[in-house]
Design a protein around this motif. Structure first.
Motif, PDB file in Angstrom:
ATOM      1  N   ALA A   1      19.058  41.100  49.902  1.00  0.00           N
ATOM      2  CA  ALA A   1      17.925  40.449  49.221  1.00  0.00           C
ATOM      3  C   ALA A   1      18.122  40.525  47.704  1.00  0.00           C
ATOM      4  O   ALA A   1      17.920  39.532  46.984  1.00  0.00           O
ATOM      5  N   ALA A   2      18.545  41.688  47.203  1.00  0.00           N
ATOM      6  CA  ALA A   2      18.737  41.850  45.752  1.00  0.00           C
ATOM      7  C   ALA A   2      19.905  40.988  45.264  1.00  0.00           C
ATOM      8  O   ALA A   2      19.860  40.415  44.169  1.00  0.00           O
ATOM      9  N   ALA A   3      20.944  40.861  46.088  1.00  0.00           N
ATOM     10  CA  ALA A   3      22.139  40.112  45.675  1.00  0.00           C
ATOM     11  C   ALA A   3      21.861  38.615  45.561  1.00  0.00           C
ATOM     12  O   ALA A   3      22.586  37.892  44.857  1.00  0.00           O
ATOM     13  N   ARG A   4      20.806  38.136  46.222  1.00  0.00           N
ATOM     14  CA  ARG A   4      20.498  36.691  46.162  1.00  0.00           C
ATOM     15  C   ARG A   4      20.158  36.244  44.740  1.00  0.00           C
ATOM     16  O   ARG A   4      20.244  35.073  44.418  1.00  0.00           O
ATOM     17  N   ALA A   5      19.802  37.201  43.893  1.00  0.00           N
ATOM     18  CA  ALA A   5      19.461  36.853  42.505  1.00  0.00           C
ATOM     19  C   ALA A   5      20.708  36.462  41.697  1.00  0.00           C
ATOM     20  O   ALA A   5      20.583  35.923  40.600  1.00  0.00           O
ATOM     21  N   TYR A   6      21.888  36.739  42.231  1.00  0.00           N
ATOM     22  CA  TYR A   6      23.132  36.510  41.477  1.00  0.00           C
ATOM     23  C   TYR A   6      23.913  35.370  42.143  1.00  0.00           C
ATOM     24  O   TYR A   6      24.723  35.587  43.036  1.00  0.00           O
TER      25      TYR A   6
ATOM     26  N   ALA B   1      40.965  42.959  36.023  1.00  0.00           N
ATOM     27  CA  ALA B   1      42.310  42.872  36.613  1.00  0.00           C
ATOM     28  C   ALA B   1      42.244  42.236  38.000  1.00  0.00           C
ATOM     29  O   ALA B   1      43.059  41.375  38.358  1.00  0.00           O
ATOM     30  N   ALA B   2      41.245  42.645  38.789  1.00  0.00           N
ATOM     31  CA  ALA B   2      41.112  42.104  40.146  1.00  0.00           C
ATOM     32  C   ALA B   2      40.784  40.616  40.098  1.00  0.00           C
ATOM     33  O   ALA B   2      41.358  39.811  40.854  1.00  0.00           O
ATOM     34  N   LEU B   3      39.896  40.215  39.174  1.00  0.00           N
ATOM     35  CA  LEU B   3      39.531  38.795  39.064  1.00  0.00           C
ATOM     36  C   LEU B   3      40.707  37.977  38.562  1.00  0.00           C
ATOM     37  O   LEU B   3      40.985  36.883  39.058  1.00  0.00           O
ATOM     38  N   PHE B   4      41.406  38.517  37.552  1.00  0.00           N
ATOM     39  CA  PHE B   4      42.553  37.809  36.994  1.00  0.00           C
ATOM     40  C   PHE B   4      43.598  37.551  38.087  1.00  0.00           C
ATOM     41  O   PHE B   4      44.171  36.467  38.190  1.00  0.00           O
ATOM     42  N   ALA B   5      43.814  38.567  38.922  1.00  0.00           N
ATOM     43  CA  ALA B   5      44.816  38.409  39.991  1.00  0.00           C
ATOM     44  C   ALA B   5      44.324  37.472  41.089  1.00  0.00           C
ATOM     45  O   ALA B   5      45.111  36.889  41.817  1.00  0.00           O
ATOM     46  N   GLY B   6      42.993  37.352  41.225  1.00  0.00           N
ATOM     47  CA  GLY B   6      42.446  36.540  42.319  1.00  0.00           C
ATOM     48  C   GLY B   6      42.262  37.338  43.597  1.00  0.00           C
ATOM     49  O   GLY B   6      42.267  36.781  44.702  1.00  0.00           O
TER      50      GLY B   6
ATOM     51  N   LEU C   1      30.023  41.205  38.409  1.00  0.00           N
ATOM     52  CA  LEU C   1      30.896  40.079  38.799  1.00  0.00           C
ATOM     53  C   LEU C   1      30.217  38.748  38.504  1.00  0.00           C
ATOM     54  O   LEU C   1      30.880  37.767  38.132  1.00  0.00           O
ATOM     55  N   HIS C   2      28.905  38.695  38.653  1.00  0.00           N
ATOM     56  CA  HIS C   2      28.138  37.482  38.334  1.00  0.00           C
ATOM     57  C   HIS C   2      28.390  37.115  36.862  1.00  0.00           C
ATOM     58  O   HIS C   2      28.623  35.953  36.521  1.00  0.00           O
ATOM     59  N   THR C   3      28.405  38.116  35.995  1.00  0.00           N
ATOM     60  CA  THR C   3      28.631  37.868  34.563  1.00  0.00           C
ATOM     61  C   THR C   3      30.098  37.526  34.290  1.00  0.00           C
ATOM     62  O   THR C   3      30.398  36.634  33.493  1.00  0.00           O
ATOM     63  N   LEU C   4      30.995  38.232  34.960  1.00  0.00           N
ATOM     64  CA  LEU C   4      32.433  38.034  34.677  1.00  0.00           C
ATOM     65  C   LEU C   4      32.981  36.738  35.264  1.00  0.00           C
ATOM     66  O   LEU C   4      33.986  36.208  34.780  1.00  0.00           O
TER      67      LEU C   4
ATOM     68  N   GLU D   1      33.014  27.904  40.919  1.00  0.00           N
ATOM     69  CA  GLU D   1      32.480  28.252  42.240  1.00  0.00           C
ATOM     70  C   GLU D   1      31.980  29.689  42.254  1.00  0.00           C
ATOM     71  O   GLU D   1      32.494  30.526  41.508  1.00  0.00           O
ATOM     72  N   PRO D   2      31.013  30.013  43.123  1.00  0.00           N
ATOM     73  CA  PRO D   2      30.637  31.425  43.288  1.00  0.00           C
ATOM     74  C   PRO D   2      31.851  32.241  43.748  1.00  0.00           C
ATOM     75  O   PRO D   2      32.701  31.728  44.493  1.00  0.00           O
ATOM     76  N   LEU D   3      31.922  33.462  43.292  1.00  0.00           N
ATOM     77  CA  LEU D   3      33.025  34.339  43.678  1.00  0.00           C
ATOM     78  C   LEU D   3      32.733  34.923  45.061  1.00  0.00           C
ATOM     79  O   LEU D   3      31.678  35.526  45.269  1.00  0.00           O
ATOM     80  N   GLU D   4      33.664  34.742  45.982  1.00  0.00           N
ATOM     81  CA  GLU D   4      33.457  35.283  47.328  1.00  0.00           C
ATOM     82  C   GLU D   4      33.877  36.748  47.358  1.00  0.00           C
ATOM     83  O   GLU D   4      35.003  37.081  46.971  1.00  0.00           O
ATOM     84  N   VAL D   5      32.985  37.607  47.788  1.00  0.00           N
ATOM     85  CA  VAL D   5      33.268  39.046  47.812  1.00  0.00           C
ATOM     86  C   VAL D   5      32.924  39.621  49.182  1.00  0.00           C
ATOM     87  O   VAL D   5      32.224  38.990  49.979  1.00  0.00           O
ATOM     88  N   SER D   6      33.421  40.845  49.410  1.00  0.00           N
ATOM     89  CA  SER D   6      33.029  41.604  50.607  1.00  0.00           C
ATOM     90  C   SER D   6      32.133  42.743  50.156  1.00  0.00           C
ATOM     91  O   SER D   6      32.235  43.199  49.015  1.00  0.00           O
TER      92      SER D   6
END
Ligand SMILES: Cc1ncc(COP(=O)(O)O)c(C=O)c1O
Length: 407
Positions: free
Chosen positions: A180-185, A112-117, A131-134, A139-144
């Motif tokens: 460091a772990a997030a760099r894999a995605y 729902a959050a991705l669909f809404a943007g 989120l990497h899968t969805l 473009e990469p999805l920008e997140v906080s």
């Protein structure tokens, strides 16, 4: 504590209006004043620097007229479920002005959050992986990333957290490991931060101390990431007074302080976001319930109402009563001693109980007129936030309270 409805930041609408509404409603009801919502939003917006976005935390009250009112005023929205996202979209809000948070987001929530943007706030590496899968975009999805600071202010730590162990976010001391772990995605990019560790705080200085902590964590995060941040979300937690002897939060001091925080942090070129719920919605609403009977049990006075924790749970959760006044149809306000007082009845310590078959069913206590009788209406102020949606509505199968929107 008995307070006159003229104390407008405690009670929306006046005694006469509420008695008219009580005549029209057979059962307990919430009444909201949308004019108060407009005034609150405009006042806070005017107090904040231009670079601070103002989001309404939908969880405090997701009523459609309220969402429409804030949307029309230009609000951002803080959502925490697929249902809240739908409600905001239905009210005219957009994903471009929406953040999405939650410590245990379901697949449906993320979609729902991705669909809404919306800008999603990740609470851990699992959110990043999902989120990497969805994310099927180019473009990469920008997140906080939500960070759980090592210390924070919180009136009700059990509700929000703030320092210590928490279900929310990444612990501050583990941020480098998380990055460091997030760099894999590579289909997800961390460009923002959320730090929120306050609840119902009435002191602007204490809120600002938290916000400085957020900027310090932001600077460290930017250093680990190797690039700047576009958004730092400071959360909500702006308090309202539940008793007349409490101070009001000085939002102008908060706004001026945020201006200084921005000046002190020239490294940060993005936007700040505040996401208050309670401060914007609590004063818009009251809850009204008729007296069914009164009794004295072993020296303690009880007033039993037609609504209880099936409609108002917060006093039981927090130990803090909503402010109350009593009205009598055909008479007006009872026993406040002020200009609207029609009876001059003296006030006696009273426990307010509901109709549910459990001794947990207590909705407050305070000094109420000694001659309170069946048919009188007890009005609970500041009930626009964390009231109707934070209650045990299904317990004992009583009807849900009606909600009346005025203005
Ligand atoms: C992520 C988030 N933002 C904002 C809020 C709103 O807090 P308040 O109503 O105290 O301003 C909450 C409350 O739980 C929250 O969890």
């Amino acid at each position: 504590m008995i307070l006159a409805p003229s104390t407008t930041d405690l009670f929306a609408l006046g005694a006469e209006r509420l008695l008219d509404l009580a005549t029209d409603h057979a059962g307990p009801f919430f009444a909201y004043d949308l004019g108060v919502a407009r005034e609150r939003f405009a006042r806070l917006r005017a107090a904040l620097p231009e670079r601070v976005r103002l989001a309404y935390a939908v969880k405090s009250n997701p009523g459609l007229p309220l969402l429409e009112t804030f949307s029309a005023a230009g609000a951002w929205f803080d959502c925490a479920s697929a249902g809240e996202v739908s409600a905001v979209l239905a009210a005219g809000g957009t994903g471009r002005r929406m953040v999405f948070a939650g410590p245990a987001k379901s697949e449906r929530d993320l979609q729902a959050a991705l669909f809404a943007g919306a800008r999603v706030q990740v609470d851990g590496i699992e959110d990043v992986a999902r989120l990497h899968t969805l994310n099927t975009g180019d473009e990469p999805l920008e997140v906080s990333v939500r960070v759980n600071p090592a210390s924070g202010v919180s009136e009700v730590a059990a509700i929000i957290g703030g320092g210590g162990p928490s279900a929310f976010g990444v612990d501050e001391e583990e941020v480098a490991e998380f990055v460091a772990a997030a760099r894999a995605y590579d289909r997800v990019r961390i460009t923002g931060l959320q730090v929120f560790a306050a609840s119902n705080e009435l002191d602007a200085g204490r809120l600002l101390a938290n916000h400085r902590t957020a900027l310090r964590i932001g600077r460290e995060l930017a250093g680990v990431l190797g690039h700047g941040l576009d958004l730092i979300d400071l959360g909500g937690g702006l308090g309202v007074r539940y008793a007349a002897d409490e101070p009001s939060l000085d939002v102008r001091a908060l706004g001026a302080g945020l201006g200084r925080v921005l000046t002190e942090n020239p490294w940060f070129e993005g936007e700040l976001l505040l996401e208050p719920g309670r401060w914007l919605s609590a004063p818009t609403g009251v809850y009204c319930a008729r007296v069914v009977r009164t009794k004295v049990s072993r020296g303690q006075r009880f007033v039993m109402l037609e609504g209880g924790i099936n409609h108002l749970l917060r006093p039981l959760l927090t130990g803090q009563s909503f402010p109350t006044v009593a009205l009598r149809p055909g008479v007006g306000m009872l026993g406040d001693g002020g200009p609207a007082d029609r009876t001059g009845a003296s006030l006696v310590p009273t426990t307010l109980a509901g109709p549910l078959c459990t001794s947990l069913d207590r909705v407050g206590s305070g000094d109420l007129p000694e001659d309170l009788r069946p048919g009188d209406v007890v009005v609970f102020g500041q009930a626009g936030a964390y009231a109707v949606t934070q209650a045990m509505s299904h317990f004992l199968s009583h009807p849900e309270p009606e909600q009346v929107w005025v203005g």
